[in-house]
Design a protein around this motif. Structure first.
Motif, PDB file in Angstrom:
ATOM      1  N   ASP A   1       0.928   7.118   0.667  1.00 41.49           N
ATOM      2  CA  ASP A   1      -0.165   6.182   0.430  1.00 41.49           C
ATOM      3  C   ASP A   1      -0.362   6.060  -1.085  1.00 41.49           C
ATOM      4  O   ASP A   1      -0.757   7.035  -1.734  1.00 41.49           O
ATOM      5  N   VAL A   2      -0.086   4.891  -1.643  1.00 42.35           N
ATOM      6  CA  VAL A   2      -0.115   4.735  -3.097  1.00 42.35           C
ATOM      7  C   VAL A   2      -1.516   4.949  -3.677  1.00 42.35           C
ATOM      8  O   VAL A   2      -1.663   5.618  -4.704  1.00 42.35           O
TER       9      VAL A   2
ATOM     10  N   ALA B   1       3.188  14.905  -3.843  1.00 39.94           N
ATOM     11  CA  ALA B   1       2.590  14.024  -2.837  1.00 39.94           C
ATOM     12  C   ALA B   1       2.176  14.807  -1.602  1.00 39.94           C
ATOM     13  O   ALA B   1       1.155  14.494  -0.968  1.00 39.94           O
TER      14      ALA B   1
ATOM     15  N   LYS C   1      -1.932   8.617  -3.403  1.00 39.69           N
ATOM     16  CA  LYS C   1      -0.701   9.309  -3.795  1.00 39.69           C
ATOM     17  C   LYS C   1      -0.410  10.514  -2.901  1.00 39.69           C
ATOM     18  O   LYS C   1       0.204  11.485  -3.333  1.00 39.69           O
TER      19      LYS C   1
ATOM     20  N   SER D   1       7.521  -0.682  -1.104  1.00 42.87           N
ATOM     21  CA  SER D   1       8.320  -0.236  -2.248  1.00 42.87           C
ATOM     22  C   SER D   1       9.035   1.062  -1.898  1.00 42.87           C
ATOM     23  O   SER D   1       8.704   1.744  -0.921  1.00 42.87           O
TER      24      SER D   1
ATOM     25  N   VAL E   1       5.774   4.534  -9.805  1.00 42.45           N
ATOM     26  CA  VAL E   1       4.599   4.112  -9.036  1.00 42.45           C
ATOM     27  C   VAL E   1       3.657   5.285  -8.779  1.00 42.45           C
ATOM     28  O   VAL E   1       2.440   5.184  -8.975  1.00 42.45           O
ATOM     29  N   LEU E   2       4.206   6.406  -8.352  1.00 39.46           N
ATOM     30  CA  LEU E   2       3.379   7.562  -8.015  1.00 39.46           C
ATOM     31  C   LEU E   2       3.035   8.420  -9.226  1.00 39.46           C
ATOM     32  O   LEU E   2       2.047   9.159  -9.219  1.00 39.46           O
TER      33      LEU E   2
ATOM     34  N   ASP F   1       8.538   9.241 -11.039  1.00 41.80           N
ATOM     35  CA  ASP F   1       8.475   8.041 -10.206  1.00 41.80           C
ATOM     36  C   ASP F   1       7.497   7.057 -10.845  1.00 41.80           C
ATOM     37  O   ASP F   1       6.342   7.413 -11.115  1.00 41.80           O
TER      38      ASP F   1
ATOM     39  N   ARG G   1       0.808  -1.223   0.000  1.00 45.37           N
ATOM     40  CA  ARG G   1       0.000   0.000   0.000  1.00 45.37           C
ATOM     41  C   ARG G   1       0.839   1.270   0.000  1.00 45.37           C
ATOM     42  O   ARG G   1       0.418   2.292  -0.550  1.00 45.37           O
ATOM     43  N   TYR G   2       2.007   1.227   0.633  1.00 43.67           N
ATOM     44  CA  TYR G   2       2.788   2.442   0.839  1.00 43.67           C
ATOM     45  C   TYR G   2       4.081   2.427   0.026  1.00 43.67           C
ATOM     46  O   TYR G   2       4.611   1.371  -0.316  1.00 43.67           O
ATOM     47  N   ARG G   3       4.553   3.617  -0.248  1.00 49.15           N
ATOM     48  CA  ARG G   3       5.841   3.777  -0.941  1.00 49.15           C
ATOM     49  C   ARG G   3       6.719   4.682  -0.088  1.00 49.15           C
ATOM     50  O   ARG G   3       6.297   5.774   0.326  1.00 49.15           O
TER      51      ARG G   3
END
Length: 324
Positions: free
Chosen positions: A133-134, A114, A137, A80, A105-106, A103, A51-53
């Motif tokens: 929080d993915v 973010a 974002k 990640s 993922v984001l 990035d 869930r988180y990056r």
């Protein structure tokens, strides 16, 4: 605004802004798995793999802590990580190391995005490390000491087998005192020297730093790590400053009584950690030097980045196994 300080107002000592977003990612809502804490009076987010990056930067000593702890605990597959480049402007760290400067993922070019996803009027510095929080974002927290604390206590279900006990109960009280002194006098002490606004402020900061460095040299003469024979969070917190000492703080921040390589116990200790899996591979001396010497234009207006020192010295024998 980035998290890097600007030159202190003339005549004044350097003071770090430590007002961070205090939300936490915890195993159980409203509580902490840390037996010292119990109930939590800030907003909590649930631990969820994927869930988180972790937004970080190898150049930054505060972010480097989180990178190391993630490695030591084996959380790579459940948390990640996105790495910003070593230099940034006055507004934000940027993901210029990624293809297209974005990035993957984001989908962000700038970490600032973010923060603004959480609060469009976010008024403070854009700092690393940050937990994002993915799904939304948006930044969850940038409270760097709390992030590594929670990676240990709250993510325990996902630790690798044999992960180190970074917060051992039998030395917890003393460790808290050691970490407090390491932060105020060493981690932040080098900045207090580098960004002093007067000769008097610099001299006071310099004296405080070297009093603490001499204390550490004595403490580590007959023990392998800060708390004894095992690596703890205290070692992680000290290591990120020591790794940057000769390359940056000695000259750039005028912490130049002597080099780290001239302090037998501290230098052996630093190499011991560097050669331990989870530490040395997180250190990129070229990024570290680029960050300080390019970003701090008040201190280094030419932007010239020094060629040395030779990083190969970090791989030389330290002979500290005999201490335990």
């Amino acid at each position: 605004m980035s998290d890097e300080p600007t030159y202190t107002e003339k005549g004044k000592p350097f003071e770090r802004d430590t007002n961070y977003i205090q939300d936490r990612v915890t195993a159980r809502p409203g509580t902490s798995a840390d037996p010292y804490v119990g109930s939590v009076d800030v907003e909590t987010w649930p631990v969820e793999p994927g869930r988180y990056r972790l937004a970080a930067a190898k150049a930054c000593p505060w972010a480097n802590r989180a990178i190391i702890v993630r490695e030591l605990l084996g959380l790579q597959d459940v948390l990640s990580m996105g790495l910003a480049g070593p230099t940034h402007d006055a507004d934000s760290w940027t993901f210029d190391l990624d293809p297209g400067g974005v990035d993957p993922v984001l989908g962000y070019e700038r970490l600032q995005q973010a923060y603004f996803a959480r609060d469009p009027d976010y008024p403070r510095g854009i700092t690393v490390p940050a937990m994002v929080d993915v799904p939304t974002k948006a930044v969850v927290t940038n409270d760097f000491p709390q992030i590594t604390h929670d990676l240990f206590f709250e993510w325990r279900e996902h630790h690798r087998e044999g992960a180190p006990d970074l917060w051992p109960a039998d030395v917890r009280d003393e460790m808290e005192e050691v970490m407090r002194r390491v932060f105020t006098e060493v981690n932040n002490g080098v900045y207090r020297c580098g960004f002093a606004g007067s000769q008097d402020a610099y001299q006071e900061a310099y004296d405080r730093l070297w009093t603490a460095m001499d204390w550490l040299e004595e403490r580590l003469t007959d023990r392998r790590y800060l708390m004894g024979s095992a690596i703890t969070e205290a070692d992680v917190r000290l290591f990120t400053t020591l790794a940057r000492f000769d390359a940056v703080y000695h000259g750039h921040f005028k912490c130049n009584r002597n080099k780290l390589t001239e302090m037998p116990a501290l230098w052996g200790y630093a190499r011991d950690l560097f050669q331990t899996p989870g530490f040395g591979e997180t250190i990129d001396f070229e990024q570290i030097k680029a960050h300080y010497y390019v970003v701090h234009t008040d201190i280094n207006p030419t932007g010239i980045v020094p060629a040395g020192p030779d990083p190969a010295v970090w791989l030389t024998s330290h002979d500290r196994e005999k201490l335990g």
